[in-house]
Design an enzyme around this catalytic site. Structure first.
Site, PDB file in Angstrom:
ATOM      1  CG  MET A  22      -7.245   5.143   3.850  1.00  0.00           C
ATOM      2  SD  MET A  22      -7.127   4.233   5.389  1.00  0.00           S
ATOM      3  CE  MET A  22      -5.426   3.720   5.340  1.00  0.00           C
ATOM      4  CG  HIS A  70      -2.654   7.213  -3.280  1.00  0.00           C
ATOM      5  ND1 HIS A  70      -1.651   7.678  -2.466  1.00  0.00           N
ATOM      6  CD2 HIS A  70      -3.341   6.321  -2.535  1.00  0.00           C
ATOM      7  CE1 HIS A  70      -1.725   7.107  -1.286  1.00  0.00           C
ATOM      8  NE2 HIS A  70      -2.735   6.265  -1.297  1.00  0.00           N
ATOM      9  CB  ALA A  77      -0.597  10.637   2.945  1.00  0.00           C
ATOM     10  NE  ARG A  79       0.433   2.336   8.103  1.00  0.00           N
ATOM     11  CZ  ARG A  79      -0.643   1.875   7.444  1.00  0.00           C
ATOM     12  NH1 ARG A  79      -0.517   1.496   6.182  1.00  0.00           N
ATOM     13  NH2 ARG A  79      -1.816   1.793   8.033  1.00  0.00           N
ATOM     14  N   GLY A  85      -4.979  -0.807  -5.857  1.00  0.00           N
ATOM     15  CA  GLY A  85      -3.577  -1.092  -6.153  1.00  0.00           C
ATOM     16  C   GLY A  85      -3.180  -2.512  -5.757  1.00  0.00           C
ATOM     17  CG  LEU A 142       5.894   5.082  -4.461  1.00  0.00           C
ATOM     18  CD1 LEU A 142       5.270   6.154  -5.350  1.00  0.00           C
ATOM     19  CD2 LEU A 142       7.148   5.629  -3.792  1.00  0.00           C
ATOM     20  CD  GLN A 197      -8.787   0.762   6.173  1.00  0.00           C
ATOM     21  OE1 GLN A 197      -9.847   1.070   5.636  1.00  0.00           O
ATOM     22  NE2 GLN A 197      -7.691   0.513   5.467  1.00  0.00           N
TER      23      GLN A 197
END
Ligand code: AMP
Length: 284
Positions: free
Chosen positions: A30, A37, A32, A188, A148, A185, A61
């Protein structure tokens, strides 16, 4: 790296490599982007010939419209980071490309969607995740898709979708990447203000306390969970849940035996909702 916006462009870009027998890896995100990631992108780079990173903040979601509105977005930076980590394609569709007018189909996964995150965020959360991931798997048709461990319940839901719907993709799971002090991590984390960053460590501290107590011989899940909650309370954080569950079906565990047990935690620190988890008796 190419940035693509439509499913038609994506299919056209992947057609040649697929016909040439090149393997395709998918990393859904998503945005950021952070090291969590990027570790998945690098893993995909090492394992596959073509690496597709998707960037889509999936409205379906989000149970809380304020969380959706506040979700950090910086496509230019994400594109630079994804390219540097080895992505070949960044697929960043607008919402209307993913949910065209008249969209009416939802993928729901019974049982494992209900507890923990499902109970806190409502039944539509994992339906939103399962639906968008099914769509992304159909759009990209990867050989391997990478997720993840930080989102352990999401992994379990996706594994079930792939199995139940005979989707021909292998699912690989990357370990949780943390800051030096142990905070998992998360996109948010950028919204933590002042003292909240320090208090956000409560989730990791709680999990570490459970792990230490288990290592010292405690096997009763109620006692282990209470120890975890007490460690969190030292940072004035009360979890939404801290539970010991089976790894595959997310059913509560009463006593920890020899099997792997997932310790899952969620808590709000200020306005920011965070999750983390730890596996006891990890196999391997
Ligand atoms: P998100 O953008 O939050 O939807 O996450 C996209 C993917 O990155 C999901 O498979 C997440 O589980 C994974 N991910 C997010 N944070 C981490 C982390 N700290 N370590 C490893 N993977 C992560």
């Amino acid at each position: 790296m190419k940035t693509l916006r439509t499913i038609a462009e994506l299919r056209a870009a992947l057609n040649g490599p697929r016909r040439a027998g090149r393997s395709i890896g998918l990393v859904p995100t998503m945005g950021a982007l952070h090291e969590g990631h990027l570790s998945l992108v690098r893993r995909a780079r090492a394992a596959c010939d073509e690496v597709v990173v998707t960037l889509f903040v999936n409205p379906a979601q989000f149970d809380d419209p304020r969380d959706l509105a506040a979700y950090p977005r910086d496509e230019a930076q994400d594109a630079a980071l994804a390219a540097e980590a080895g992505a070949d394609v960044l697929f960043a569709p607008p919402p209307g490309e993913v949910y065209p007018r008249g969209f009416a189909t939802t993928v729901t996964v019974d049982e494992i969607s209900a507890p923990l995150e499902g109970a806190q965020r409502g039944p539509s959360h994992f339906a939103g995740v399962a639906t968008v991931v099914t769509k992304l798997l159909n759009m990209v048709q990867p050989d391997v898709a990478f997720f993840g461990q930080k989102d352990a319940q999401q992994v379990a839901v996706i594994r079930r979708v792939v199995r139940d719907l005979d989707i021909p993709a292998r699912i690989e799971v990357g370990e949780t990447i943390r800051d030096a002090d142990g905070l998992a991590l998360s996109s948010r984390n950028a919204r933590l203000r002042g003292d909240e960053r320090r208090r956000a460590l409560a989730l990791h501290r709680g999990l570490e306390a459970v792990r230490a107590c288990h290592a010292a011989g405690e096997r009763d899940a109620t006692i282990l969970a209470a120890i975890g909650r007490a460690a969190m309370a030292e940072l004035a954080v009360e979890p939404e849940y801290l539970e010991l569950v089976t790894q595959d079906s997310f059913t509560p565990v009463h006593s920890v035996g020899d099997e792997p047990v997932l310790v899952a935690v969620a808590a709000r620190v200020g306005d920011v909702r965070l999750i983390d988890n730890e596996i006891l008796n990890r196999s391997q």
